[in-house]
Design a protein around this motif. Sequence first.
Motif, PDB file in Angstrom:
ATOM      1  N   ARG A   7      -7.418   1.033   2.651  1.00  0.00           N
ATOM      2  CA  ARG A   7      -7.542  -0.599   3.100  1.00  0.00           C
ATOM      3  C   ARG A   7      -6.257  -0.962   2.945  1.00  0.00           C
ATOM      4  NH1 ARG A   7     -12.266  -0.524  -0.071  1.00  0.00           N
ATOM      5  NH2 ARG A   7     -11.306  -0.983  -1.581  1.00  0.00           N
ATOM      6  N   GLU A   8      -5.505  -0.842   1.759  1.00  0.00           N
ATOM      7  CA  GLU A   8      -4.115  -1.261   1.681  1.00  0.00           C
ATOM      8  C   GLU A   8      -3.326  -0.989   2.831  1.00  0.00           C
ATOM      9  OE1 GLU A   8      -1.647  -4.187   0.008  1.00  0.00           O
ATOM     10  OE2 GLU A   8      -3.646  -3.885  -0.636  1.00  0.00           O
ATOM     11  N   ARG A  11      -3.966  -2.683   6.061  1.00  0.00           N
ATOM     12  CA  ARG A  11      -3.702  -4.239   5.883  1.00  0.00           C
ATOM     13  C   ARG A  11      -2.157  -4.534   6.236  1.00  0.00           C
ATOM     14  NH1 ARG A  11      -3.678  -8.014   2.165  1.00  0.00           N
ATOM     15  NH2 ARG A  11      -2.278  -6.833   0.986  1.00  0.00           N
ATOM     16  N   ARG A  12      -1.207  -3.326   5.879  1.00  0.00           N
ATOM     17  CA  ARG A  12      -0.051  -3.689   6.242  1.00  0.00           C
ATOM     18  C   ARG A  12       0.638  -2.829   7.384  1.00  0.00           C
ATOM     19  NH1 ARG A  12       2.349  -5.306   1.693  1.00  0.00           N
ATOM     20  NH2 ARG A  12       0.912  -5.685  -0.041  1.00  0.00           N
ATOM     21  N   ARG A  57       2.308   0.437  -1.686  1.00  0.00           N
ATOM     22  CA  ARG A  57       1.016  -0.516  -2.075  1.00  0.00           C
ATOM     23  C   ARG A  57       0.021   0.261  -2.022  1.00  0.00           C
ATOM     24  NH1 ARG A  57       2.650  -5.571  -4.483  1.00  0.00           N
ATOM     25  NH2 ARG A  57       4.689  -5.857  -3.586  1.00  0.00           N
ATOM     26  N   ALA A  58      -0.320   1.286  -1.207  1.00  0.00           N
ATOM     27  CA  ALA A  58      -1.452   1.899  -1.141  1.00  0.00           C
ATOM     28  C   ALA A  58      -1.877   2.809  -2.173  1.00  0.00           C
ATOM     29  CB  ALA A  58      -1.505   2.864   0.324  1.00  0.00           C
ATOM     30  N   ALA A  61      -2.812   0.698  -4.976  1.00  0.00           N
ATOM     31  CA  ALA A  61      -4.296   0.237  -4.876  1.00  0.00           C
ATOM     32  C   ALA A  61      -5.271   1.539  -5.349  1.00  0.00           C
ATOM     33  CB  ALA A  61      -4.528   0.062  -3.432  1.00  0.00           C
TER      34      ALA A  61
END
Length: 74
Positions: A7-8, A11-12, A57-58, A61
């Motif tokens: 998801r993360e 998003r990016r 970031r992934a 998360a």
Amino acid sequence: MHEAALRELYRRIPKRDLEDVDVTVTVDGKSVDVDVKVEVHPLSELSDEEIKEAVERAAEAAIKEADRIMLREP
């Protein structure tokens, strides 16, 4: 945990820019190791820094999700 990382990541980085994604989560007792590897399309306009940030970031998360799950379980 995999889902949180994906998801993360999505998003990016737009899905159209990703050629391959590999998320490996290893839980050993109370230790969590996350490895996120991506292959980005050569024509993607994303910079190496943006890709690196998305991967970091992934992984974060996934670790947060693992921590949340481990705190819930006795």
